[in-house]
Design an enzyme around this catalytic site. Structure first.
Site, PDB file in Angstrom:
ATOM      1  N   HIS A 113       0.835  -1.201   0.000  1.00 39.84           N
ATOM      2  CA  HIS A 113       0.000   0.000   0.000  1.00 39.84           C
ATOM      3  C   HIS A 113       0.873   1.254   0.000  1.00 39.84           C
ATOM      4  O   HIS A 113       1.953   1.265   0.572  1.00 39.84           O
ATOM      5  CB  HIS A 113      -0.890   0.032   1.243  1.00 39.84           C
ATOM      6  N   HIS A 188       3.268  -7.504   1.639  1.00 40.08           N
ATOM      7  CA  HIS A 188       2.660  -8.433   2.594  1.00 40.08           C
ATOM      8  C   HIS A 188       1.563  -9.269   1.964  1.00 40.08           C
ATOM      9  O   HIS A 188       1.024  -8.907   0.911  1.00 40.08           O
ATOM     10  CB  HIS A 188       2.089  -7.661   3.793  1.00 40.08           C
ATOM     11  N   ARG A 208      -1.360  -4.713  -6.228  1.00 37.63           N
ATOM     12  CA  ARG A 208      -1.105  -6.151  -6.270  1.00 37.63           C
ATOM     13  C   ARG A 208       0.191  -6.439  -7.006  1.00 37.63           C
ATOM     14  O   ARG A 208       0.353  -6.043  -8.160  1.00 37.63           O
ATOM     15  CB  ARG A 208      -2.263  -6.839  -6.998  1.00 37.63           C
TER      16      ARG A 208
HETATM   17 ZN    ZN Z   1      -2.875  -4.931   3.066  1.00 44.81          ZN
END
Ligand code: ZN
Length: 338
Positions: A113, A188, A208
């Site tokens: 993110h 992650h 992604r």
């Molecule tokens: Zn996440």
């Protein structure tokens, strides 16, 4: 004779007595989801693979409704806009936090993110996403991805090209009761066999990196965002080796994290509590988000059950918890004051 001129203010004040704000969760279908939210938490969920319960959210992709009380039926986003006094008159266009339960039957995509600055510039003014995970349940042998081993953008890109995922990713064991903080820029992935309570900034921006080449029900692949990922990955971070909580529990309260976006605490209410000796929290927050993750009991005399989520508005200064089961456990979070 009583001096009526100095009597206490009359009770006919127009202020509402502050009350706890219980919310109705919003459920989301996910390719990696299943039925755990029904079988484990007893939620009534839609058909299909359900992966996420948005429990405390004012995000447009899943805005929770107030379940009961004076504000029943209103969306949390409306409360935030129209009744800012409930939130300690905190500034900001958007309700700042989002609390979810993630129920992963299968692996989530490898993702990262952005921070607030990158998101504001590239994602239409969205907040960035800092998140943290409290592990409600992990199957024996379960693992999780947190962090990666490349030291530069080029090294990361080469490893992705070569498909060297096992060497690139920091894959570590996960067990029930672990806690992990995921800063923006940290690669992650939650993996199958885990049930996680996530507290995060109210953002839905996910880049992604890899999705295992798996196909959705309609045969299509989910979109990848490798360039954005390469932009935002932090190549200097130190990946953790485990999620064991080291903070000390005081009067039932363990501070799991305090960062500049949120503070998250676990509260354990022992079975020995009663109305005379409750576990008490005194307001040190603009407002408080609470999720009951284990057991049942009461708060200020109101019944609580596992899977309940509520907001403690400004104006309620003391919370008195009593457990009616072996123990009752809560995850509490709040944003920093302005
Ligand atoms: Zn996440």
């Amino acid at each position: 004779m009583a001096d009526t001129a100095h009597a206490a203010p009359a009770a006919h004040t127009t202020h509402r007595t502050p009350e706890l704000i219980f919310l109705e969760p919003v459920f989301h279908q996910k390719i990696w989801g299943g039925r755990m939210l029904e079988s484990d938490f007893g939620y009534q969920i839609p058909d299909g693979p359900i992966g996420e319960c948005w429990a405390i959210s004012a995000h447009p992709a899943g805005d929770c409704k107030v379940a009961k009380g004076s504000y029943a039926g209103m969306y949390l986003s409306e409360l935030w806009t129209q009744h800012r006094e409930l939130f300690g008159n905190l500034s900001g266009e958007q309700f700042p936090l989002l609390v979810k339960i993630l129920a992963a039957d299968d692996d989530l995509s490898i993702q990262v993110h952005p921070d607030d600055v990158y998101a504001a510039e590239h994602e239409d003014g969205s907040l960035g996403k800092c998140e943290c995970w409290y592990v409600l349940h992990a199957e024996p042998g379960a693992t999780i991805v947190i962090g990666q081993n490349a030291h530069s953008r080029e090294e990361f890109a080469r490893a992705v090209d070569a498909g060297n995922w096992d060497e690139l990713l920091n894959i570590i064991p996960v067990k029930t009761g672990d806690f992990f903080q995921i800063d923006p820029g940290c690669v992650h992935a939650i993996r199958g066999g885990t049930l996680i309570l996530e507290t995060q900034q109210s953002s839905d921006v996910t880049y992604r990196v890899y999705d295992y080449d798996r196909r959705q029900a309609d045969g299509s692949l989910r979109e990848l965002h490798l360039q954005q990922s390469l932009d935002v990955i932090d190549y200097n971070q130190q990946p953790p080796t485990n999620g064991t909580i080291t903070a000390v529990e005081k009067n039932g309260v363990t501070r799991l994290i305090a960062c500049d976006r949120y503070t998250v605490e676990r509260v354990r209410v022992a079975a020995t509590t009663d109305a005379a000796t409750p576990t008490q929290l005194t307001a040190h927050w603009p407002f408080l988000c609470v999720s009951v993750i284990e057991g049942s009991g009461t708060v200020n005399g109101q019944v609580l059950a596992r899977g309940d989520h509520f907001i403690v508005p400004a104006g309620i200064d003391v919370l008195s918890f009593v457990s009616t089961t072996e123990s009752m456990e809560l995850i509490c979070s709040y944003p920093p004051a302005d």
